[in-house]
Design a protein around this motif. Structure first.
Motif, PDB file in Angstrom:
ATOM      1  N   LEU A 136      27.715   6.100  45.370  1.00 44.02           N
ATOM      2  CA  LEU A 136      28.037   6.521  46.737  1.00 44.02           C
ATOM      3  C   LEU A 136      26.830   6.532  47.664  1.00 44.02           C
ATOM      4  O   LEU A 136      26.942   6.177  48.839  1.00 44.02           O
ATOM      5  CB  LEU A 136      28.688   7.907  46.717  1.00 44.02           C
ATOM      6  N   VAL A 137      25.677   6.943  47.147  1.00 43.91           N
ATOM      7  CA  VAL A 137      24.488   7.061  48.000  1.00 43.91           C
ATOM      8  C   VAL A 137      23.714   5.737  48.030  1.00 43.91           C
ATOM      9  O   VAL A 137      23.406   5.207  49.098  1.00 43.91           O
ATOM     10  CB  VAL A 137      23.580   8.215  47.519  1.00 43.91           C
ATOM     11  N   GLU A 138      23.410   5.187  46.852  1.00 43.65           N
ATOM     12  CA  GLU A 138      22.583   3.977  46.801  1.00 43.65           C
ATOM     13  C   GLU A 138      23.355   2.703  47.147  1.00 43.65           C
ATOM     14  O   GLU A 138      22.942   1.941  48.013  1.00 43.65           O
ATOM     15  CB  GLU A 138      21.970   3.818  45.406  1.00 43.65           C
ATOM     16  N   LYS A 139      24.458   2.461  46.436  1.00 41.83           N
ATOM     17  CA  LYS A 139      25.187   1.196  46.618  1.00 41.83           C
ATOM     18  C   LYS A 139      26.034   1.194  47.889  1.00 41.83           C
ATOM     19  O   LYS A 139      26.009   0.242  48.668  1.00 41.83           O
ATOM     20  CB  LYS A 139      26.091   0.923  45.408  1.00 41.83           C
ATOM     21  N   ALA A 140      26.808   2.268  48.108  1.00 41.56           N
ATOM     22  CA  ALA A 140      27.761   2.278  49.223  1.00 41.56           C
ATOM     23  C   ALA A 140      27.177   2.845  50.509  1.00 41.56           C
ATOM     24  O   ALA A 140      27.723   2.622  51.582  1.00 41.56           O
ATOM     25  CB  ALA A 140      29.008   3.070  48.825  1.00 41.56           C
ATOM     26  N   ASN A 141      26.077   3.604  50.395  1.00 42.46           N
ATOM     27  CA  ASN A 141      25.465   4.228  51.576  1.00 42.46           C
ATOM     28  C   ASN A 141      26.500   5.022  52.375  1.00 42.46           C
ATOM     29  O   ASN A 141      26.637   4.862  53.599  1.00 42.46           O
ATOM     30  CB  ASN A 141      24.787   3.157  52.444  1.00 42.46           C
ATOM     31  N   LEU A 142      27.253   5.857  51.668  1.00 38.18           N
ATOM     32  CA  LEU A 142      28.350   6.630  52.261  1.00 38.18           C
ATOM     33  C   LEU A 142      27.847   7.518  53.399  1.00 38.18           C
ATOM     34  O   LEU A 142      26.892   8.261  53.242  1.00 38.18           O
ATOM     35  CB  LEU A 142      29.017   7.487  51.169  1.00 38.18           C
ATOM     36  N   LYS A 143      28.555   7.412  54.541  1.00 35.82           N
ATOM     37  CA  LYS A 143      28.147   8.134  55.736  1.00 35.82           C
ATOM     38  C   LYS A 143      29.194   9.167  56.153  1.00 35.82           C
ATOM     39  O   LYS A 143      30.374   9.055  55.796  1.00 35.82           O
ATOM     40  CB  LYS A 143      27.956   7.150  56.896  1.00 35.82           C
ATOM     41  N   LYS A 144      28.752  10.135  56.924  1.00 40.20           N
ATOM     42  CA  LYS A 144      29.634  11.161  57.492  1.00 40.20           C
ATOM     43  C   LYS A 144      30.798  10.497  58.231  1.00 40.20           C
ATOM     44  O   LYS A 144      30.609   9.556  59.004  1.00 40.20           O
ATOM     45  CB  LYS A 144      28.830  12.039  58.452  1.00 40.20           C
ATOM     46  N   GLY A 145      32.007  10.989  57.954  1.00 42.10           N
ATOM     47  CA  GLY A 145      33.188  10.497  58.653  1.00 42.10           C
ATOM     48  C   GLY A 145      33.838   9.278  58.036  1.00 42.10           C
ATOM     49  O   GLY A 145      34.936   8.882  58.448  1.00 42.10           O
ATOM     50  N   GLN A 146      33.196   8.655  57.059  1.00 45.06           N
ATOM     51  CA  GLN A 146      33.813   7.500  56.409  1.00 45.06           C
ATOM     52  C   GLN A 146      34.905   7.936  55.444  1.00 45.06           C
ATOM     53  O   GLN A 146      34.955   9.096  55.009  1.00 45.06           O
ATOM     54  CB  GLN A 146      32.748   6.673  55.672  1.00 45.06           C
ATOM     55  N   LYS A 147      35.768   6.982  55.099  1.00 49.94           N
ATOM     56  CA  LYS A 147      36.863   7.252  54.154  1.00 49.94           C
ATOM     57  C   LYS A 147      36.542   6.575  52.819  1.00 49.94           C
ATOM     58  O   LYS A 147      36.252   5.374  52.788  1.00 49.94           O
ATOM     59  CB  LYS A 147      38.188   6.728  54.700  1.00 49.94           C
ATOM     60  N   VAL A 148      36.606   7.357  51.743  1.00 50.13           N
ATOM     61  CA  VAL A 148      36.296   6.829  50.418  1.00 50.13           C
ATOM     62  C   VAL A 148      37.455   7.109  49.463  1.00 50.13           C
ATOM     63  O   VAL A 148      38.025   8.205  49.467  1.00 50.13           O
ATOM     64  CB  VAL A 148      34.968   7.417  49.863  1.00 50.13           C
ATOM     65  N   PHE A 149      37.811   6.103  48.682  1.00 51.61           N
ATOM     66  CA  PHE A 149      38.846   6.230  47.650  1.00 51.61           C
ATOM     67  C   PHE A 149      38.165   6.290  46.293  1.00 51.61           C
ATOM     68  O   PHE A 149      37.529   5.329  45.864  1.00 51.61           O
ATOM     69  CB  PHE A 149      39.808   5.043  47.734  1.00 51.61           C
ATOM     70  N   ILE A 150      38.291   7.440  45.628  1.00 54.23           N
ATOM     71  CA  ILE A 150      37.691   7.660  44.305  1.00 54.23           C
ATOM     72  C   ILE A 150      38.823   7.711  43.283  1.00 54.23           C
ATOM     73  O   ILE A 150      39.642   8.638  43.291  1.00 54.23           O
ATOM     74  CB  ILE A 150      36.885   8.978  44.286  1.00 54.23           C
ATOM     75  N   GLN A 151      38.900   6.701  42.438  1.00 50.18           N
ATOM     76  CA  GLN A 151      39.984   6.644  41.453  1.00 50.18           C
ATOM     77  C   GLN A 151      39.769   7.677  40.342  1.00 50.18           C
ATOM     78  O   GLN A 151      38.645   8.089  40.072  1.00 50.18           O
ATOM     79  CB  GLN A 151      40.061   5.235  40.858  1.00 50.18           C
ATOM     80  N   ALA A 152      40.875   8.070  39.710  1.00 48.71           N
ATOM     81  CA  ALA A 152      40.821   8.965  38.536  1.00 48.71           C
ATOM     82  C   ALA A 152      40.004  10.217  38.844  1.00 48.71           C
ATOM     83  O   ALA A 152      39.008  10.504  38.180  1.00 48.71           O
ATOM     84  CB  ALA A 152      40.268   8.230  37.316  1.00 48.71           C
ATOM     85  N   GLY A 153      40.446  10.950  39.853  1.00 54.25           N
ATOM     86  CA  GLY A 153      39.677  12.094  40.352  1.00 54.25           C
ATOM     87  C   GLY A 153      39.427  13.194  39.350  1.00 54.25           C
ATOM     88  O   GLY A 153      38.437  13.916  39.467  1.00 54.25           O
ATOM     89  N   SER A 154      40.286  13.322  38.343  1.00 58.99           N
ATOM     90  CA  SER A 154      40.108  14.426  37.389  1.00 58.99           C
ATOM     91  C   SER A 154      39.207  14.050  36.219  1.00 58.99           C
ATOM     92  O   SER A 154      38.936  14.875  35.347  1.00 58.99           O
ATOM     93  CB  SER A 154      41.467  14.902  36.858  1.00 58.99           C
ATOM     94  N   GLY A 155      38.701  12.813  36.188  1.00 52.20           N
ATOM     95  CA  GLY A 155      37.802  12.388  35.115  1.00 52.20           C
ATOM     96  C   GLY A 155      36.382  12.885  35.332  1.00 52.20           C
ATOM     97  O   GLY A 155      36.076  13.539  36.339  1.00 52.20           O
ATOM     98  N   GLY A 156      35.515  12.550  34.396  1.00 49.88           N
ATOM     99  CA  GLY A 156      34.128  13.021  34.459  1.00 49.88           C
ATOM    100  C   GLY A 156      33.408  12.578  35.715  1.00 49.88           C
ATOM    101  O   GLY A 156      32.820  13.392  36.437  1.00 49.88           O
ATOM    102  N   VAL A 157      33.458  11.272  36.031  1.00 47.80           N
ATOM    103  CA  VAL A 157      32.809  10.764  37.242  1.00 47.80           C
ATOM    104  C   VAL A 157      33.558  11.256  38.478  1.00 47.80           C
ATOM    105  O   VAL A 157      32.953  11.675  39.463  1.00 47.80           O
ATOM    106  CB  VAL A 157      32.736   9.218  37.228  1.00 47.80           C
ATOM    107  N   GLY A 158      34.883  11.216  38.419  1.00 45.17           N
ATOM    108  CA  GLY A 158      35.696  11.582  39.583  1.00 45.17           C
ATOM    109  C   GLY A 158      35.444  12.988  40.088  1.00 45.17           C
ATOM    110  O   GLY A 158      35.292  13.210  41.298  1.00 45.17           O
ATOM    111  N   THR A 159      35.379  13.960  39.180  1.00 43.99           N
ATOM    112  CA  THR A 159      35.211  15.357  39.612  1.00 43.99           C
ATOM    113  C   THR A 159      33.881  15.572  40.325  1.00 43.99           C
ATOM    114  O   THR A 159      33.793  16.360  41.271  1.00 43.99           O
ATOM    115  CB  THR A 159      35.310  16.322  38.409  1.00 43.99           C
ATOM    116  N   ILE A 160      32.841  14.864  39.891  1.00 42.98           N
ATOM    117  CA  ILE A 160      31.531  14.996  40.548  1.00 42.98           C
ATOM    118  C   ILE A 160      31.492  14.161  41.829  1.00 42.98           C
ATOM    119  O   ILE A 160      30.965  14.598  42.858  1.00 42.98           O
ATOM    120  CB  ILE A 160      30.391  14.572  39.595  1.00 42.98           C
ATOM    121  N   ALA A 161      32.049  12.947  41.785  1.00 40.56           N
ATOM    122  CA  ALA A 161      32.020  12.053  42.948  1.00 40.56           C
ATOM    123  C   ALA A 161      32.758  12.664  44.137  1.00 40.56           C
ATOM    124  O   ALA A 161      32.315  12.527  45.284  1.00 40.56           O
ATOM    125  CB  ALA A 161      32.609  10.692  42.582  1.00 40.56           C
TER     126      ALA A 161
END
Length: 333
Positions: A136-161
């Motif tokens: 999210l930070v390095e590859k996607a450079n996620l910014k305030k107000g953007q929309k992000v789709f995080i698959q499998a939200g209850s998984g290990g990566v998903g819960t932190i992402a």
């Protein structure tokens, strides 16, 4: 010391408990007495042989990519850590082996453990949090107000992402079963999609970023929900030629990866979106930044189950079942 190995590749291969000498500490390494070790789907994929082209390990291999414990020895060039420090880490590829009583790790891959966490909670964090950060930070450079789709939200990566994306002030959509919705709402998810009864491609559109952790079919659908110029970051493949070059794999592996990713790269180009494959890297400095977010209460670990050290095979089978919410941890000491 006791450590769990795989002796051959295979989906039905089990972990074998063996005796090993305590690792020798190199000049830039710290010896960590392992108190807890996190389990990841990556362990299962390595065991099955799925990653042997990218990660050609020699067998037998001690598995394990997450550790929390105490520094018991330091190499002569170590500057950051002292005896008795409580630390955590995701050791680098080809230097893994946290399903053991001790592990030696380069100090560049280690960070001080968040004081507010137990060893088990701390061991659940490094790999998934570094994955979320690098996606999210390095590859996607996620910014305030953007929309992000995080698959499998209850998984290990998903819960932190989800938590990291909310910290970055993004709008977060995710997929999960309906029984996970209350947890994901508390983590900050804005749009919740029941993957059993709903198709996210019918609901989401004009998203800026997708974090893909599922199969290629799901990735193809995910690309279609992105706006032009959007970014798809996949942690489940297919690997790209750029990744192959970065990883320094043999020429024939580069050709194979170019072929298996050509379809998705063409589809991404046609949709005018950017496709990147992420194979996360061990990084102590980033982990220190994550520690600060944990200490501030911005990110909290989600631990589903803690197994005892002698239950390592049951723990890995539970991870492979896909039923875990958050992380599964081995209590070693």
């Amino acid at each position: 010391m006791k450590a769990y190995t795989i002796n051959k590749y295979g989906k039905t291969e089990t972990l074998h408990l063996n005796d090993f000498p305590v690792p020798q500490v190199k000049d830039n390494e710290v010896l960590i007495e392992v108190h807890a070790s996190g389990l990841n789907l990556l362990d299962a994929k390595i065991k099955s042989g799925e990653f042997k082209l990218i990660l050609p390990y020699k067998l037998p291999l001690v598995l394990g990519h997450d550790v929390a414990g105490v520094v018991t020895k330091v190499g002569k060039n170590v500057k950051k850590f002292n005896l008795g420090d409580e630390v955590y880490s995701r050791p680098a590829d080809f230097h893994i082996g946290t399903f053991a009583e001790f592990i030696a790790i380069n100090e560049k891959e280690v960070a001080l453990k968040p004081k507010k966490l137990t060893m088990e909670e701390a061991a659940s964090i490094p790999l998934v949090a570094l994955t979320a950060w690098q996606a999210l930070v390095e590859k996607a450079n996620l910014k305030k107000g953007q929309k992000v789709f995080i698959q499998a939200g209850s998984g290990g990566v998903g819960t932190i992402a989800i938590q990291l994306a909310k910290h970055l002030a993004a709008t977060v959509a995710t997929t999960a079963s309906e029984k996970s919705f209350p947890l994901l709402k508390t983590l900050g998810a804005d749009v919740l999609i029941d993957y059993k009864t709903q198709d996210f491609a019918d609901i989401l559109k004009d998203y800026d970023i997708v974090l893909n952790s599922q199969n290629t079919k799901t990735l193809e659908k995910s690309i279609r929900i992105l706006k032009p110029g959007g970014k798809a970051v996949s942690i489940s493949g297919p690997p790209t030629p750029e990744f192959a070059k970065e990883a320094g794999v043999p020429w024939f592996v580069k050709i194979i990866l170019k072929l298996i990713s050509s379809g998705i790269r063409k589809k991404a180009k046609k949709q005018n979106v950017d496709y990147t494959f992420l194979f996360m890297k061990a990084e102590g400095e980033q982990l220190s930044k994550i520690t600060a977010l944990v200490e501030a209460g911005t990110i909290k670990p989600i631990v589903d189950k803690v197994f005892s050290f002698d239950q390592a095979n049951e723990a890995l089978a539970y991870v492979e079942s896909g039923r875990a919410k958050g992380k599964v941890v081995l209590k070693v000491k």
